[in-house]
Every structure is written in C-alpha cells, then in structure tokens.
Write an enzyme that holds these catalytic residues in place. Structure first.
Site, PDB file in Angstrom:
ATOM      1  N   PHE A 148     -26.588  17.133  32.286  1.00 52.64           N
ATOM      2  CA  PHE A 148     -26.855  15.784  32.598  1.00 52.64           C
ATOM      3  C   PHE A 148     -25.912  14.990  31.682  1.00 52.64           C
ATOM      4  CE2 PHE A 148     -28.670  11.476  31.312  1.00 52.64           C
ATOM      5  CZ  PHE A 148     -29.161  11.040  32.320  1.00 52.64           C
ATOM      6  N   ARG A 287     -47.533  30.685  -3.458  1.00 54.83           N
ATOM      7  CA  ARG A 287     -46.442  30.693  -4.398  1.00 54.83           C
ATOM      8  C   ARG A 287     -46.929  30.431  -5.891  1.00 54.83           C
ATOM      9  NH1 ARG A 287     -41.597  32.192  -6.327  1.00 54.83           N
ATOM     10  NH2 ARG A 287     -40.740  30.632  -7.519  1.00 54.83           N
ATOM     11  N   GLU A 382     -31.083  11.174  23.112  1.00 55.51           N
ATOM     12  CA  GLU A 382     -31.959  10.431  23.723  1.00 55.51           C
ATOM     13  C   GLU A 382     -32.449   8.898  23.457  1.00 55.51           C
ATOM     14  OE1 GLU A 382     -33.175  10.880  26.597  1.00 55.51           O
ATOM     15  OE2 GLU A 382     -32.895  12.894  26.937  1.00 55.51           O
TER      16      GLU A 382
HETATM   17  P1  TGC Z   1     -30.047  -3.194  30.123  1.00 64.40           P
HETATM   18  O1  TGC Z   1     -29.266  -4.317  30.573  1.00 64.40           O
HETATM   19  O2  TGC Z   1     -30.956  -3.320  29.136  1.00 64.40           O
HETATM   20  O3  TGC Z   1     -30.568  -2.592  30.995  1.00 64.40           O
HETATM   21  C1  TGC Z   1     -29.740  -1.882  32.278  1.00 64.40           C
HETATM   22  C2  TGC Z   1     -30.725  -1.719  33.440  1.00 64.40           C
HETATM   23  O4  TGC Z   1     -31.610  -0.816  33.161  1.00 64.40           O
HETATM   24  C3  TGC Z   1     -32.714  -0.938  33.128  1.00 64.40           C
HETATM   25  N1  TGC Z   1     -33.422  -0.232  32.138  1.00 64.40           N
HETATM   26  C4  TGC Z   1     -34.274   1.085  32.226  1.00 64.40           C
HETATM   27  N2  TGC Z   1     -34.838   1.326  33.300  1.00 64.40           N
HETATM   28  C5  TGC Z   1     -35.507   2.364  33.108  1.00 64.40           C
HETATM   29  N3  TGC Z   1     -35.939   2.984  31.927  1.00 64.40           N
HETATM   30  C6  TGC Z   1     -35.495   2.577  30.980  1.00 64.40           C
HETATM   31  N4  TGC Z   1     -35.664   3.044  29.665  1.00 64.40           N
HETATM   32  C7  TGC Z   1     -34.584   1.337  31.064  1.00 64.40           C
HETATM   33  N5  TGC Z   1     -33.909   0.706  29.926  1.00 64.40           N
HETATM   34  C8  TGC Z   1     -33.133  -0.214  30.686  1.00 64.40           C
HETATM   35  C9  TGC Z   1     -33.052  -2.475  32.755  1.00 64.40           C
HETATM   36  O5  TGC Z   1     -34.027  -3.259  33.402  1.00 64.40           O
HETATM   37  C10 TGC Z   1     -31.931  -2.745  33.657  1.00 64.40           C
HETATM   38  O6  TGC Z   1     -32.120  -2.891  35.053  1.00 64.40           O
HETATM   39  P2  TGC Z   1     -31.608  -4.012  36.187  1.00 64.40           P
HETATM   40  O7  TGC Z   1     -32.128  -3.407  37.292  1.00 64.40           O
HETATM   41  O8  TGC Z   1     -32.109  -5.295  35.491  1.00 64.40           O
HETATM   42  O9  TGC Z   1     -30.141  -3.722  36.054  1.00 64.40           O
HETATM   43  O10 TGC Z   1     -28.842  -2.096  29.603  1.00 64.40           O
HETATM   44  P3  TGC Z   1     -27.918  -2.204  28.281  1.00 64.40           P
HETATM   45  O11 TGC Z   1     -26.661  -1.626  28.693  1.00 64.40           O
HETATM   46  O12 TGC Z   1     -28.168  -3.594  27.411  1.00 64.40           O
HETATM   47  O13 TGC Z   1     -28.481  -0.963  27.404  1.00 64.40           O
HETATM   48  C11 TGC Z   1     -29.766  -0.999  27.049  1.00 64.40           C
HETATM   49  C12 TGC Z   1     -29.946   0.387  25.990  1.00 64.40           C
HETATM   50  C13 TGC Z   1     -29.232   0.089  24.833  1.00 64.40           C
HETATM   51  C14 TGC Z   1     -31.427   0.243  25.669  1.00 64.40           C
HETATM   52  C15 TGC Z   1     -29.685   1.693  26.778  1.00 64.40           C
HETATM   53  O14 TGC Z   1     -28.205   1.706  27.105  1.00 64.40           O
HETATM   54  C16 TGC Z   1     -30.016   2.938  26.048  1.00 64.40           C
HETATM   55  O15 TGC Z   1     -31.036   3.394  26.195  1.00 64.40           O
HETATM   56  N6  TGC Z   1     -29.048   3.434  25.293  1.00 64.40           N
HETATM   57  C17 TGC Z   1     -29.271   4.706  24.792  1.00 64.40           C
HETATM   58  C18 TGC Z   1     -28.404   5.771  25.231  1.00 64.40           C
HETATM   59  C19 TGC Z   1     -29.213   7.113  25.231  1.00 64.40           C
HETATM   60  O16 TGC Z   1     -30.395   7.173  25.091  1.00 64.40           O
HETATM   61  N7  TGC Z   1     -28.379   8.246  25.919  1.00 64.40           N
HETATM   62  C20 TGC Z   1     -29.091   9.554  25.795  1.00 64.40           C
HETATM   63  C21 TGC Z   1     -28.143  10.244  26.742  1.00 64.40           C
HETATM   64  S1  TGC Z   1     -28.890  11.916  27.301  1.00 64.40           S
HETATM   65  C22 TGC Z   1     -29.299  12.747  25.886  1.00 64.40           C
HETATM   66  O17 TGC Z   1     -29.074  12.248  24.876  1.00 64.40           O
HETATM   67  C23 TGC Z   1     -30.145  13.895  26.139  1.00 64.40           C
HETATM   68  S2  TGC Z   1     -30.172  15.097  25.099  1.00 64.40           S
HETATM   69  C24 TGC Z   1     -31.103  16.071  25.801  1.00 64.40           C
HETATM   70  C25 TGC Z   1     -31.849  17.248  25.228  1.00 64.40           C
HETATM   71  O18 TGC Z   1     -31.053  18.295  24.564  1.00 64.40           O
HETATM   72  O19 TGC Z   1     -32.897  17.232  24.976  1.00 64.40           O
HETATM   73  P1  FAD Z   2     -23.164   6.065  18.368  1.00 64.86           P
HETATM   74  O1  FAD Z   2     -23.605   5.176  19.722  1.00 64.86           O
HETATM   75  O2  FAD Z   2     -21.717   5.851  18.151  1.00 64.86           O
HETATM   76  O3  FAD Z   2     -23.792   5.639  17.367  1.00 64.86           O
HETATM   77  C1  FAD Z   2     -23.602   5.832  15.882  1.00 64.86           C
HETATM   78  C2  FAD Z   2     -24.490   4.830  14.883  1.00 64.86           C
HETATM   79  O4  FAD Z   2     -24.451   3.727  15.080  1.00 64.86           O
HETATM   80  C3  FAD Z   2     -25.869   5.522  15.225  1.00 64.86           C
HETATM   81  O5  FAD Z   2     -26.551   5.603  14.172  1.00 64.86           O
HETATM   82  C4  FAD Z   2     -26.687   4.394  15.959  1.00 64.86           C
HETATM   83  O6  FAD Z   2     -27.913   4.355  15.893  1.00 64.86           O
HETATM   84  C5  FAD Z   2     -25.871   3.148  15.512  1.00 64.86           C
HETATM   85  N1  FAD Z   2     -25.827   2.093  16.429  1.00 64.86           N
HETATM   86  C6  FAD Z   2     -25.403   2.080  17.909  1.00 64.86           C
HETATM   87  N2  FAD Z   2     -25.513   0.842  18.499  1.00 64.86           N
HETATM   88  C7  FAD Z   2     -26.134   0.089  17.285  1.00 64.86           C
HETATM   89  C8  FAD Z   2     -26.629  -1.100  17.265  1.00 64.86           C
HETATM   90  N3  FAD Z   2     -26.312  -2.077  18.174  1.00 64.86           N
HETATM   91  N4  FAD Z   2     -26.988  -1.809  16.096  1.00 64.86           N
HETATM   92  C9  FAD Z   2     -27.143  -0.859  15.151  1.00 64.86           C
HETATM   93  N5  FAD Z   2     -26.761   0.245  14.861  1.00 64.86           N
HETATM   94  C10 FAD Z   2     -26.224   0.916  16.130  1.00 64.86           C
HETATM   95  N6  FAD Z   2     -25.945  13.038  26.065  1.00 64.86           N
HETATM   96  C11 FAD Z   2     -25.858  13.184  27.312  1.00 64.86           C
HETATM   97  O7  FAD Z   2     -25.510  12.445  28.008  1.00 64.86           O
HETATM   98  N7  FAD Z   2     -26.437  14.303  27.845  1.00 64.86           N
HETATM   99  C12 FAD Z   2     -26.892  15.361  27.028  1.00 64.86           C
HETATM  100  O8  FAD Z   2     -27.258  16.629  27.556  1.00 64.86           O
HETATM  101  C13 FAD Z   2     -26.720  15.265  25.658  1.00 64.86           C
HETATM  102  N8  FAD Z   2     -27.039  16.222  24.594  1.00 64.86           N
HETATM  103  C14 FAD Z   2     -27.010  15.974  23.414  1.00 64.86           C
HETATM  104  C15 FAD Z   2     -26.986  17.033  22.648  1.00 64.86           C
HETATM  105  C16 FAD Z   2     -27.043  17.002  21.229  1.00 64.86           C
HETATM  106  C17 FAD Z   2     -27.171  18.162  20.303  1.00 64.86           C
HETATM  107  C18 FAD Z   2     -26.514  15.745  20.597  1.00 64.86           C
HETATM  108  C19 FAD Z   2     -26.188  15.584  19.355  1.00 64.86           C
HETATM  109  C20 FAD Z   2     -26.256  14.745  21.476  1.00 64.86           C
HETATM  110  C21 FAD Z   2     -26.506  14.827  22.905  1.00 64.86           C
HETATM  111  N9  FAD Z   2     -26.223  13.784  23.716  1.00 64.86           N
HETATM  112  C22 FAD Z   2     -26.342  13.962  25.187  1.00 64.86           C
HETATM  113  C23 FAD Z   2     -25.478  12.534  23.093  1.00 64.86           C
HETATM  114  C24 FAD Z   2     -26.481  11.461  22.773  1.00 64.86           C
HETATM  115  O9  FAD Z   2     -27.283  10.820  23.750  1.00 64.86           O
HETATM  116  C25 FAD Z   2     -25.768  10.528  21.851  1.00 64.86           C
HETATM  117  O10 FAD Z   2     -25.198  11.281  20.582  1.00 64.86           O
HETATM  118  C26 FAD Z   2     -26.362   9.353  21.590  1.00 64.86           C
HETATM  119  O11 FAD Z   2     -26.871   8.696  22.408  1.00 64.86           O
HETATM  120  C27 FAD Z   2     -25.646   8.763  20.358  1.00 64.86           C
HETATM  121  O12 FAD Z   2     -24.607   8.257  20.872  1.00 64.86           O
HETATM  122  P2  FAD Z   2     -23.191   8.653  19.600  1.00 64.86           P
HETATM  123  O13 FAD Z   2     -23.317   9.944  19.247  1.00 64.86           O
HETATM  124  O14 FAD Z   2     -21.982   8.243  20.490  1.00 64.86           O
HETATM  125  O15 FAD Z   2     -23.643   7.475  18.683  1.00 64.86           O
END
Ligand code: TGC
Ligand code: FAD
Length: 403
Positions: A148, A287, A382
């Site tokens: 993803f 321990r 996440e």
């Molecule tokens: P925002 O304007 O709040 O939202 C945009 C549109 O998305 C809708 N929405 C959601 N819908 C479903 N589920 C959710 N959790 C949703 N959150 C928001 C929202 O209603 C809106 O919809 P529409 O129809 O009105 O357009 O968007 P924003 O740009 O202000 O961002 C909000 C924020 C910061 C919370 C979001 O960008 C976020 O969650 N950031 C974190 C990114 C993140 O979690 N990345 C993960 C990447 S994948 C990963 O890490 C995999 S690790 C996998 C592993 O190894 O286990």
């Molecule tokens: P940044 O967004 O640069 O954040 C840096 C710091 O700033 C963090 O402490 C954060 O909390 C803080 N910060 C950010 N915004 C704010 C704010 N508004 N106010 C205050 N603090 C803030 N992504 C995928 O898409 N797919 C995957 O499969 C996936 N797998 C991953 C596996 C691993 C092992 C790791 C480590 C990451 C993976 N990721 C994946 C990416 C992961 O989702 C991102 O690392 C995560 O979303 C944070 O983004 P960043 O690392 O760029 O940190």
C-alpha cells in the site's frame, strides 16, 4: 489461580476464580466459539512456527517468507472480507488473530495488516468486479502479495501533500513519483499506489514488473527488522485504465483503508504487550536480587500491577470497539482512540518490562527488546501518536489543530 471474594450483594459470600493475570477482567470469556478457535489456532501457529525462527530473522533483518503459506492456510489474509476466497470472519476474530500474531512479532501482524486491510480492502471496497476476481482470491491464498503506497518521503502525516502524479495518455494512465516506507514493497506482486490526478487522489493497481516500476529496500532499520520496508519508484509507469480503482475518489478512500489497519493494530499491540508482561512476570519470579526473588519487591509489584491494569484497559477498549465494528458502527475517531491508547500502553509496558529484565532485557534471549523496538514503528505508522491526538482533539473541540 487465586481465590477472590466477590463483593456483589447477591454473592457476597461466594468465591470466584481470578482469571489469568494477562486478562484480569476475563475479556477472553466474551469470545464466541469461532473467535476462540481462531485464537487457539493462531496462537499455536505462532508458538510452533514463528517463535522458533523470529529471532534469527529479526537479527538478520529478513522477512520470514516460510510462514506465508501457513498464515494463508489459516485463512488470515483478508479474513474480515467477504467472498473472493476470503474468510468472511467477524471484526472480533480479525482482532483476536492480530493479537496472537503480534504476540509473536509486530512484523507478522504488519504483513497480515498490509495484505488484508491495506492491499485487499481497497480492491474489495473500491475495485471493479474484474479487479476483485483477478486479485482477491490469489491474495487470500497468499500466492500474490500486496503493498500500500500512500506515504512519501515528504508526505507522511499529511498525505494530502503527496507529489506522485498520474495523468491520462489516451486510455492509459502514466504515473510518476515515489513512495517511502512501504511495508512488503519489494516482495509485493501488486502495489496499491495513491496518486494525484486532475480529478483528485485516485488509487492504482501496479503489477510487479510493470516497466518503470521498481522497489528498493530500506536498510539499517533497528525496528520491525523481520518485515520488509521499501521505497517504490515510479518513472512514467504506464497502466491501462482498468488498473485504476474506479470507486476510490479522493483522500477519503485511502484514509478509509487506514481505519481497517488501525483497528487491527489496536488489538495487535496488546499481543506484544502481553508477551512482554509474561516475560517480565516469569523473570521476576526466578531472578534473585539481594537474596530474594525480584517479584517480592514492592517496586517490581508496582510495575507489574500497572502493566496488568493497562492491559485490562486496552482489552476493554478493543472489545467494545470490535462490537461497534461488527455492528457497522465504529467511527474513525473511535478507531484512532484505540490505536493511540493501545500502542502507547504496549510501548510503556515493553519499556517497563525491559527494566525488570535488567541487562538480560537488552538481548534477543528474551522477546522484550524486540517487541519494544518494533513498537516504536507501530507508534509512528498508521498515524503517529500525535496525529491521533489531533484527530481526537478535533472531534472533541471542533477545532482543527493540524495546520
Ligand atoms: P481531511 O480533510 O480531514 O479528510 C479528507 C477526507 O477524508 C475523510 N476522512 C476519512 N474517511 C475515512 N476514514 C478516516 N479515518 C478518515 N479521515 C478523514 C474526510 O471526511 C474527508 O472526506 P471528504 O469526503 O469530506 O473529502 O484530511 P486532511 O488532509 O486534513 O488529513 C487528516 C489526517 C491528518 C487525519 C489524515 O491525513 C491522516 O490520517 N494522516 C495520517 C496518515 C497515515 O496514517 N498514514 C498511514 C500510511 S499507511 C501505513 O502507515 C501502513 S503501516 C502498515 C503496517 O506495516 O502495519
Ligand atoms: P512526519 O509526518 O514527518 O512526522 C514527524 C513528527 O512530526 C511526528 O512525531 C509527527 O507526529 C509530528 N507531526 C506531524 N504533524 C504534526 C502536527 N500537525 N502537529 C504536531 N506534530 C506533528 N506508509 C505507507 O503508506 N504504507 C506502508 O506500508 C507503510 N509502512 C510503514 C512501515 C514502517 C516500519 C514505518 C516506520 C512506516 C511505514 N509507513 C507506511 C509510513 C508511516 O505511515 C509514516 O511514517 C507516518 O505516517 C508518519 O510520517 P513521517 O514518518 O513522514 O513523519
């Protein structure tokens, strides 16, 4: 097992049995027969197949490919999805499986999270019938691995700022950009890649070997070492219109996939925490320090009491969340709360458990440091702890504090 006098008026004099110290409020008893069976089979698989090899993989920084067939045969890939070879299990069952996998290693749960919640789910929820038929049965059987691609090196917490772009050339899409930190990236047969287009953010299915599409692994990780993390490179990758997910429109689509994975993580983190807690309890009993078992000191008991309490709190949160999810009523904010709270408690438990093990706590002879360093990634991916704090803050106050 310890006897305990209960205090309710009806049973003031009766004595009930205290459940296992890793589940003091007996949440386990709330599982149905199906969930119990899944718990037992995944737990047995982890003990028999994963634990004997996981330390070596962690040390070598390699993914345990040899476990993929077994995980698929247990029906864990896309298990909470219906049809197309998926098990159609409850959210509760999916959660229980995540807990057992992560009691082994966060890398195992990560593999299953990414395959089921982040790669299969978007195809299942937003794909065409042809895409579902082509990919989902193969992915459920573990013959095809998915990844993803949302995050970029400069767009992690804020995926809306992604730079990867796709534009139409006749009937084909041309995609250029890169994705960073992608779990399963270089071992994936298909990548779900999110890109900016003239009509907003869209999702694309990019098969391994498509010209212009390559993946390279991130090395020198000190966390999630038994998991593949890659960078995806997209250099004018041409895919047919049929490779775009037709129903995925805007950032809402990838964010909805995160709800699925975050839910699983909220359970999985409890597995890592449980493993650390068990290790610390066992160690403290054997321990000897200053002439008696470490377990006999009040400072140690305070640490263990805190761990037991926080595990109960985490279990009650996931239990209720699973009920809401199975009823189709889980709100993303509730999922954020559970991910944030349970990963934090797991990391705190892991760090505290490590202190109980003293110097032994820094070696791979015990699972604690492995879980502890893994959880540092789980805290970040996440949605970081801070992002989930702001999601909760916005829901509570109505004020957006992201920007
Ligand atoms: P925002 O304007 O709040 O939202 C945009 C549109 O998305 C809708 N929405 C959601 N819908 C479903 N589920 C959710 N959790 C949703 N959150 C928001 C929202 O209603 C809106 O919809 P529409 O129809 O009105 O357009 O968007 P924003 O740009 O202000 O961002 C909000 C924020 C910061 C919370 C979001 O960008 C976020 O969650 N950031 C974190 C990114 C993140 O979690 N990345 C993960 C990447 S994948 C990963 O890490 C995999 S690790 C996998 C592993 O190894 O286990
Ligand atoms: P940044 O967004 O640069 O954040 C840096 C710091 O700033 C963090 O402490 C954060 O909390 C803080 N910060 C950010 N915004 C704010 C704010 N508004 N106010 C205050 N603090 C803030 N992504 C995928 O898409 N797919 C995957 O499969 C996936 N797998 C991953 C596996 C691993 C092992 C790791 C480590 C990451 C993976 N990721 C994946 C990416 C992961 O989702 C991102 O690392 C995560 O979303 C944070 O983004 P960043 O690392 O760029 O940190």
């Amino acid at each position: 097992m310890h006897p305990m006098v209960t205090t309710s008026p009806q049973s003031r004099k009766s004595v009930s049995t205290l459940p296992n110290f890793t589940d003091l409020y007996a949440v386990d008893e709330l599982l149905g027969d199906d969930e119990r069976l899944i718990r037992d089979t995944v737990r047995a698989f982890v003990r028999k197949r994963a634990l004997p090899v996981i330390d070596e993989h962690f040390e070598a920084g390699t993914f345990p490919h040899e476990l993929v067939d077994g995980i698929a045969q247990l029906g864990l890939l896309g298990m909470h999805l219906d049809g197309y070879g998926c098990a159609g299990a409850s959210a509760l069952a999916y959660g229980v499986a995540c807990e057992e996998l992560e009691a082994g290693d966060s890398g195992l749960r990560s593999f299953v999270s990414v395959q089921g919640s982040l790669a299969m789910f978007p195809i299942w929820a937003y794909g065409s019938e042809e895409q579902k038929q082509r990919y989902l049965p193969e992915m459920a059987a573990g013959r095809m691995i998915g990844c993803f691609g949302l995050t970029e090196s400069d767009a992690g917490s804020d995926p809306a700022s992604m730079q990867t772009r796709a534009h139409l050339d006749g009937d084909d899409w041309i995609i250029s950009g890169s994705k960073m930190w992608i779990t399963n990236g270089s071992i994936a047969d298909v990548a779900v890649v999110w890109a900016r287009t003239e009509s907003g953010i869209r999702g694309f299915l990019i098969d391994k070997g498509t010209p212009g599409f390559t993946a390279s692994d991130v090395h020198r990780k000190l966390s999630l070492r038994a998991s593949v993390t890659s960078e995806l490179h997209l250099d004018s990758v041409r895919v047919s219109a049929g490779q775009m997910l037709p129903e995925a429109q805007g950032l809402r689509a990838p964010l909805s996939c995160l709800n699925e994975a975050r839910y699983g993580i909220s359970w999985g983190a409890l597995g890592a925490a449980r493993a650390c807690f068990e290790s610390a309890v066992e160690y403290s009993k054997t321990r000897l320090v200053f002439g008696k078992p470490l377990a006999g000191y009040q400072l140690t008991q305070l640490k263990l009491a805190e761990m037991a309490t926080r595990l109960v709190q985490g279990r009650l949160v996931t239990w209720r969340l699973s009920q809401l999810k199975d009823a189709g009523q889980a709100h993303p904010v509730q999922v954020s709360l559970a991910k944030r709270a349970n990963v934090r408690l797991a990391l705190d438990i892991a760090r505290e458990a490590r202190t109980i093990l003293g110097a032994n706590g820094i070696t791979l002879e015990y699972p604690v440091i492995r879980h502890m360093t893994n959880l540092e990634s789980v805290l970040t991916y996440e949605g970081t702890e801070e992002v989930h704090t702001l999601i909760l803050g916005k829901a509570i106050t109505g004020e957006d504090a992201f920007g």
